[in-house]
Structures are given as C-alpha cells and as structure tokens.
Design a protein around this motif. Structure first.
Motif, PDB file in Angstrom:
ATOM      1  N   ASN A  93      -8.025   5.500   2.734  1.00  0.00           N
ATOM      2  CA  ASN A  93      -8.221   4.068   2.997  1.00  0.00           C
ATOM      3  C   ASN A  93      -7.408   3.207   2.037  1.00  0.00           C
ATOM      4  O   ASN A  93      -6.880   3.677   1.037  1.00  0.00           O
ATOM      5  N   ASN A  94      -7.308   1.941   2.392  1.00  0.00           N
ATOM      6  CA  ASN A  94      -6.418   1.016   1.689  1.00  0.00           C
ATOM      7  C   ASN A  94      -6.749   0.811   0.215  1.00  0.00           C
ATOM      8  O   ASN A  94      -5.861   0.539  -0.593  1.00  0.00           O
ATOM      9  N   ALA A  98      -3.857   1.073  -2.648  1.00  0.00           N
ATOM     10  CA  ALA A  98      -3.516  -0.006  -3.580  1.00  0.00           C
ATOM     11  C   ALA A  98      -3.566   0.503  -5.021  1.00  0.00           C
ATOM     12  O   ALA A  98      -2.665   0.217  -5.818  1.00  0.00           O
ATOM     13  N   LEU A  99      -4.597   1.268  -5.345  1.00  0.00           N
ATOM     14  CA  LEU A  99      -4.717   1.796  -6.711  1.00  0.00           C
ATOM     15  C   LEU A  99      -3.604   2.778  -7.060  1.00  0.00           C
ATOM     16  O   LEU A  99      -3.336   3.002  -8.243  1.00  0.00           O
ATOM     17  N   ALA A 100      -2.964   3.337  -6.063  1.00  0.00           N
ATOM     18  CA  ALA A 100      -1.909   4.331  -6.296  1.00  0.00           C
ATOM     19  C   ALA A 100      -0.725   3.768  -7.072  1.00  0.00           C
ATOM     20  O   ALA A 100       0.090   4.530  -7.601  1.00  0.00           O
ATOM     21  N   HIS A 101      -0.645   2.445  -7.197  1.00  0.00           N
ATOM     22  CA  HIS A 101       0.419   1.848  -8.007  1.00  0.00           C
ATOM     23  C   HIS A 101       0.266   2.208  -9.474  1.00  0.00           C
ATOM     24  O   HIS A 101       1.243   2.139 -10.230  1.00  0.00           O
ATOM     25  N   LEU A 132       0.836  -1.184   0.000  1.00  0.00           N
ATOM     26  CA  LEU A 132       0.000   0.000   0.000  1.00  0.00           C
ATOM     27  C   LEU A 132       0.881   1.248   0.000  1.00  0.00           C
ATOM     28  O   LEU A 132       1.867   1.309   0.736  1.00  0.00           O
ATOM     29  N   ILE A 133       0.531   2.218  -0.821  1.00  0.00           N
ATOM     30  CA  ILE A 133       1.331   3.440  -0.931  1.00  0.00           C
ATOM     31  C   ILE A 133       0.787   4.486   0.030  1.00  0.00           C
ATOM     32  O   ILE A 133      -0.302   5.026  -0.158  1.00  0.00           O
ATOM     33  N   VAL A 173      -0.036  11.247  -7.178  1.00  0.00           N
ATOM     34  CA  VAL A 173      -0.857  10.466  -6.251  1.00  0.00           C
ATOM     35  C   VAL A 173      -1.272  11.324  -5.064  1.00  0.00           C
ATOM     36  O   VAL A 173      -2.435  11.293  -4.632  1.00  0.00           O
ATOM     37  N   ARG A 174      -0.366  12.129  -4.543  1.00  0.00           N
ATOM     38  CA  ARG A 174      -0.717  13.010  -3.415  1.00  0.00           C
ATOM     39  C   ARG A 174      -1.843  13.965  -3.780  1.00  0.00           C
ATOM     40  O   ARG A 174      -2.701  14.270  -2.950  1.00  0.00           O
TER      41      ARG A 174
END
Length: 131
Positions: free
Chosen positions: A33-34, A38-41, A6-7, A16-17
C-alpha cells in the motif's frame, strides 16, 4: 495530492524490496500500500516502522480486532485520513460490524469533545483518578 513520489516495487532498491517482500509475506498479499511506498524514500524509517507495526499488531493480550479498532480510534482523533481508511478496512476484515464502527466513532467523538472541555477548563485531576 501526494507530496512524495511513491516507490513501486519495480523501482525499489534491494533494501526496500526486502521490506516489501516481508510485508507481502506477513500480510498474505501481493501488493504494497501507498503508506509503505512513501516511507521507502528513507529505507531505515521504512524498516523500523514495519518492524514496530509487525510487533505491536501481532496477537497478544488484545485480539486483532481490538487492536485495529484502537488504531482506527486514534487515527480518527488525529484526523489521519489515510490511517482512518486503512484501519477501517483492516478492522472490517477482522470482524468489525457497522454497528461496532458507529459506536466506536461515537466514543471517539465524545472523548475528543470532553478532552477539549477538560483541557479548556483546566480541570484538576481528582485524587481518586490518579494512577
């Protein structure tokens, strides 16, 4: 066990930020939330998914509680543990009672059962039902 790291905000790219910041601002919270971590990849998927969720779940012809309960119902039918938990919490926050929750899950279970029966028997659609 997660299949992906997780990022966290501190480790996120500026792209992403920016999405994380919009999520926190829109939801009035100070955490991510997680699911989003996860999608931040894949930042394009993170951004597209967040923009779509924000649009679809915004106030409209359906009230926020109804939208959360529909999301919960579909998540339960699809056996998505994460989404069942997150949208149960959101529906409760929007006003879903325990009685509503129980009745919703009963409807989901009945729909899944009758869908399986109709599919298994390959029941032809009545002309009166055709939309």
């Amino acid at each position: 066990m997660s299949l992906v790291t997780l990022i966290e905000y501190a480790d996120a790219s500026p792209e992403v930020r920016a999405v994380y910041d919009d999520i926190m601002k829109t939801r009035g919270t100070d955490w991510i939330n997680n699911f989003w971590k996860a999608l931040a990849h894949h930042p394009p998927t993170l951004r597209r998914t967040w923009e779509s969720i924000k649009q679809i779940m915004a106030p409209g012809a359906l009230d926020p509680l109804t939208k959360e309960m529909v999301y919960l119902a579909v998540s339960a039918a699809n056996s998505c543990e994460y989404c069942v938990h997150s949208h149960t919490a959101s529906a409760r926050k929007a006003g879903m009672t325990e009685a509503m929750h129980g009745e919703l899950l009963a409807v989901v279970a009945m729909a899944c059962e009758t869908n399986a029966l109709a599919d298994g028997y390959r029941v032809p659609v009545d002309e009166q039902f055709r939309a």
